[in-house]
Design an enzyme around this catalytic site. Structure first.
Site, PDB file in Angstrom:
ATOM      1  N   GLY A 366       1.006  -1.097  -0.150  1.00 50.63           N
ATOM      2  CA  GLY A 366      -0.516  -0.433   0.008  1.00 50.63           C
ATOM      3  C   GLY A 366       0.765   1.914   0.381  1.00 50.63           C
ATOM      4  N   GLU A 367       0.147   2.650   0.709  1.00 50.65           N
ATOM      5  CA  GLU A 367       1.230   3.684   0.961  1.00 50.65           C
ATOM      6  C   GLU A 367       0.788   4.281  -0.811  1.00 50.65           C
ATOM      7  OE1 GLU A 367       4.820   3.441   2.302  1.00 50.65           O
ATOM      8  OE2 GLU A 367       4.435   2.332   3.973  1.00 50.65           O
ATOM      9  N   GLY A 368       0.860   3.316  -1.420  1.00 46.54           N
ATOM     10  CA  GLY A 368       1.378   4.009  -3.068  1.00 46.54           C
ATOM     11  C   GLY A 368       1.942   3.815  -4.006  1.00 46.54           C
TER      12      GLY A 368
END
Length: 401
Positions: A366-368
């Site tokens: 996640g997180e980008g």
């Protein structure tokens, strides 16, 4: 009109003339037709989204990490404590997360947005506080949020997208942080695609078999409690008895119809006996979504309204994109799937959206991070359209001339 309504009204699907011009341009470049594979599709897609060929270079990029907590965490769906959400916000702001390293590598800015962290965060550079609530309610007991909260979070995401574009961003990348947010993601994917929780639920941050089984059961219960599951209503005792029995025979569905007011998402009882009642996209989001899911959906809508491409990250972004697509179908034309997460629900979401991921590295952070890794590929695809010679300009004979 509300900000959400204005944004949805401004979204246009891919421009047919620009798509046709981009395809013709691709076919006249000095390379065999189709030699660049999926990158050719990306370039054509961005031309259609921008309504111009060649499309603008998707640079600079801006990553927005939307952070929020989840009431369903109380059901034991994650081994990580809830306070990790706030702690990771601090890590992002200090530049110490993987997303920061990847953003530095590709030259993307990083904005962290508190849309629902269950703590008061001190203002500091790089942090936007748009807190709608201190986390959601427990979706396994009832709606995760009110309709007003869902709209507020959607509009927070729209505002972030608008601000980033106004400050020069020409590509938006979705990011997220929220302990237990893969549980809400799986529930949204079930609701919008009709797939069973056993099919779409993954291990998230790496849960063991026992926790995975509990997670599936909690999602199944959330769908039933919120009226998103097939079959007659059941008592809490009956739900408890059925949750450990594996796959349900019912389907899970939300047709996603209806705009912000949800006026056409309440019709009838869903048709044939045994089907879930039709629910509006907003109702479904409020029932089982997270505040960061709502904000990311708004972020997608904001980018689409500005005709700026949005690179989606993993399963959280995929589930949020389902919400955005239900609210404004044309918004999907402005999205690029950065990667395919190891979470099984992500592939289901992408398939439903008709998006092809650019990267598949078994990532599930996640997180980008997956979206950031894909950004150079998106840029390369568009640069080809700007800089590669055509057969005519280069004086090269086309094989089919």
């Amino acid at each position: 009109m509300t900000l959400l309504e204005q944004t949805i009204a401004a979204i246009r699907p891919a421009d047919p003339a620009a798509l046709a011009a981009a395809r013709a341009h691709q076919d006249n470049l000095t390379k065999p037709r189709g030699a660049l594979g999926a990158l050719e599709e990306v370039a054509v897609r961005l031309a259609g989204a921008a309504a111009v060929n060649p499309p603008p270079m998707p640079f600079p990029a801006a990553l927005a990490i939307f952070a929020a907590d989840h009431g369903v965490h109380a059901q034991g769906v994650s081994p990580w404590p809830r306070e990790v959400t706030a702690q990771m916000v601090g890590n992002f702001l200090a530049g110490g997360a993987v997303a920061n390293a990847f953003a530095a590598q590709v030259g993307a800015s990083v904005t962290v947005v508190d849309v629902g962290v269950a703590a008061d965060l001190e203002p500091e550079p790089g942090l936007t506080v748009s807190k709608v609530a201190y986390g959601t309610a427990d979706m396994s007991q009832g709606p995760a949020m009110t309709a007003d909260q869902a709209v507020a979070a959607l509009e927070a995401g729209i505002t972030v997208a608008r601000d980033l574009v106004e400050h020069g961003a020409r590509c938006l990348v979705t990011g997220d942080m929220g302990i237990a947010n893969t549980t809400a993601s799986a529930a949204l994917i079930c609701a919008f695609t009709g797939r069973d929780p056993n099919v779409v639920t993954g291990r998230g941050t790496g849960v063991d078999d026992e926790t995975l089984a509990r997670k599936v059961a909690v999602i199944r219960r959330a769908l039933r409690v919120n009226g998103l599951a097939a079959g007659p209503a059941e008592s809490a005792d009956a739900l408890d008895a059925s949750e450990g029995s594996g796959r349900s025979e019912g389907s899970w569905s939300s047709d996603g119809r209806g705009g912000p007011e949800g006026s056409d998402g309440r019709e009838g009882s869903g048709g044939a006996s045994g089907e879930a009642p039709a629910r509006s996209a907003l109702e479904t989001l409020a029932a089982v979504g997270g505040l960061e899911h709502a904000a990311i959906a708004g972020f997608i809508l904001g980018g689409a309204a500005a005709r700026v491409p949005v690179i989606l990250d993993g399963v959280i972004a995929g589930s949020a994109a389902l919400v955005a697509a239900a609210l404004a179908p044309g918004s999907v034309d402005h999205c690029v799937a950065g990667h395919r997460s190891a979470e099984p629900g992500h592939a289901v979401a992408l398939d439903h959206l008709g998006l092809r991921p650019l990267v598949e590295l078994e990532m599930r952070l996640g997180e980008g991070t997956g979206g950031l890794l894909a950004h150079p590929l998106v840029c390369a695809a568009v640069r080809v359209m700007h800089e590669v010679a055509t057969f005519d300009s280069a004086g090269v004979t086309d094989k089919e001339a």
